[in-house]
Design an enzyme around this catalytic site. Sequence first.
Site, mmCIF file in Angstrom:
data_model
loop_
_atom_site.group_PDB
_atom_site.id
_atom_site.type_symbol
_atom_site.label_atom_id
_atom_site.label_comp_id
_atom_site.label_asym_id
_atom_site.label_seq_id
_atom_site.Cartn_x
_atom_site.Cartn_y
_atom_site.Cartn_z
ATOM 1 N N LYS A 79 7.851 -3.727 -2.213
ATOM 2 C CA LYS A 79 7.746 -2.282 -2.444
ATOM 3 C C LYS A 79 8.951 -1.579 -1.803
ATOM 4 O O LYS A 79 9.372 -1.950 -0.705
ATOM 5 C CB LYS A 79 6.439 -1.772 -1.827
ATOM 6 C CG LYS A 79 6.136 -0.303 -2.085
ATOM 7 C CD LYS A 79 4.788 0.080 -1.436
ATOM 8 C CE LYS A 79 4.422 1.534 -1.716
ATOM 9 N NZ LYS A 79 3.133 1.918 -1.074
ATOM 10 N N SER A 154 -0.253 4.175 -4.275
ATOM 11 C CA SER A 154 1.164 4.360 -4.469
ATOM 12 C C SER A 154 1.931 3.072 -4.773
ATOM 13 O O SER A 154 3.033 3.120 -5.305
ATOM 14 C CB SER A 154 1.775 5.015 -3.221
ATOM 15 O OG SER A 154 1.710 4.142 -2.122
ATOM 16 N N SER A 178 -3.497 2.632 -1.075
ATOM 17 C CA SER A 178 -2.309 2.351 -1.894
ATOM 18 C C SER A 178 -2.053 0.882 -2.205
ATOM 19 O O SER A 178 -1.169 0.573 -3.001
ATOM 20 C CB SER A 178 -1.062 2.932 -1.225
ATOM 21 O OG SER A 178 -1.022 4.324 -1.391
#
Lengths: 486, 95
Positions: A79, A154, A178
């Site tokens: 990420k 997210s 997330s």
Amino acid sequence: MLNQLTISELAAKLARREVSARAVTQACLDQIARVDGKIHAFISYDAADALAQADTADKALAQGGRSDQSLLGIPIAIKDVLAVKNQPLNCASKILGNFRSPYDATAIEKLKAAGAIVFGRLNMDEFAMGSSTENSAFGLTRNPWDTTRIPGGSSGGSAAAVAADECIASLGSDTGGSIRQPAALCGCVGLKPTYGRISRYGLVAFASSLDQIGPFTKDVRDAATLLSVMSGVDPRDSTSVPEPVPDYTAALTGDIRGLKLGLPKEYMIGGLDAEVKAAVDAAVRQYEKLGAEIVEITLPHTDYAVATYYIIATAEASANLARFDGIRYGARVDSNDPIELYARTRGAGFGAEVKRRIILGTYVLSSGYHDAYYLQAQKVRTLIRNDFLKAFETVDAIVTPTTPTAAFKAGEKSGDPLQMYLSDIFTISCNLAGVCGISVPCGFTKNPKLPIGLQLLGKPFGEAVLLKIAHAYEQATAWHQEKAVL
Amino acid sequence: MASAEIDVKYVAHLARLALSPEEEKQLGAQLGSILGYIEKLRELDVTGVEPTAHAVPLVNVTRTDEVRPSLPHDAALGNAPQKGGGLFIVPKIVE
């Protein structure tokens, strides 16, 4: 297809020299070339660097490998919120400009030490603020099961990349859901460890008292492997906890007879989709068949979790994001006046959701409102935490849906921030309470076919039991083996 | 608890965040509804409840006062938008 295999399957093949790390990496790169135009899980990736790492791994494998390198030759994507030395780091924001990380996050250092091929920057909501990956300065990520829908957020890129077999596993971060929410919506396994289990050094801070790094994987065993590699106290993160790190895969016995699972009555809310409810009910019956005891429990302050979260998380974010001021790194909008330079840089660099949260967080911390909002929320946080600690006196884990619905359409909630916030209703309490949680696939909606996630919440530092319970369910079902058609 | 009205312009100044008039207007409306929702926390009696700042009770985590390796000077300046003479360049702050 090598890119569809799990870490444990590939590790066995690599050790026997049936396949090379280069072939595994190339299979992932080929899949990215084939499908990422549709999915857009990756902001960027360096194919030559990934293949060079693969060649290094192949040399080590040729010499027999090392027993402490459980990830030797396994491609893992990251990420865009975690620092990987000499790679870009943008947090899916414009404000970081051409930033390149000068060092590795501790979790990344540990992956590399275990032999992993660390590659790619995965899309996300800007600064991890969002539930749909629509708040990215680098464009939308699409759900591999239905590209008109969001992958969750997210860590939407991390979930979509694993679900689309563009990597073998990935890392994300979880502040209010997330990791678990996108894992549920994309049909993979997502683990949020207990706060303090994995060092946050090198994770760009959103809400420091809630953030944790965690893995996305194709099965529970792989999540256990990655947790074993990344856990442990770190002198560079004073909130990492000196609890011993077991081999979490050793807990995966399949035997959960006599364990007690709690069903919180507060989670059976009106907004819960009928197909999601049916899938979770079936999972609970499966657990009974496996010999677990199901008990109804109560978490009385559940209804206050979202409000508490959006005070605490935005307050912490407004302080953490003060560092993005155009002075030491990132993009700068010039001015002769330093205050104006900060304001213009931030006004031009941050997207709408980040601005919204900075304003809300600044407001709840401002003079005259601090006690009414922030201090009140911290006290309610105590009540929420106490609910969990009391429940864990009688049960070994808590079972809930991960999300109230399957993946929604892109654009469906982006105009209404409060509705978007309420989509995290089942995942947020876990972060406030500081417990651990995992989402595993537990079924699909019929038309369209979209994954449904089962959330299991465990005691603080109780990851071994949590993984054991998740693994036993996975062994008894085949949901995790289904693939999106791309 | 306070009323659900935010002086967006004032708070944006505190946050060092330049907003366009349209952004100010939109944020005012959205934050009004979010604050309205947050007001529900007022229902709870928290008399005698200690605040939780961190879920894991760790206190006074210190290290020995020894020099350790840190980021090299060049690397620390590597991402600076403006630099010179081994320093970050910023607008004049004092007359």
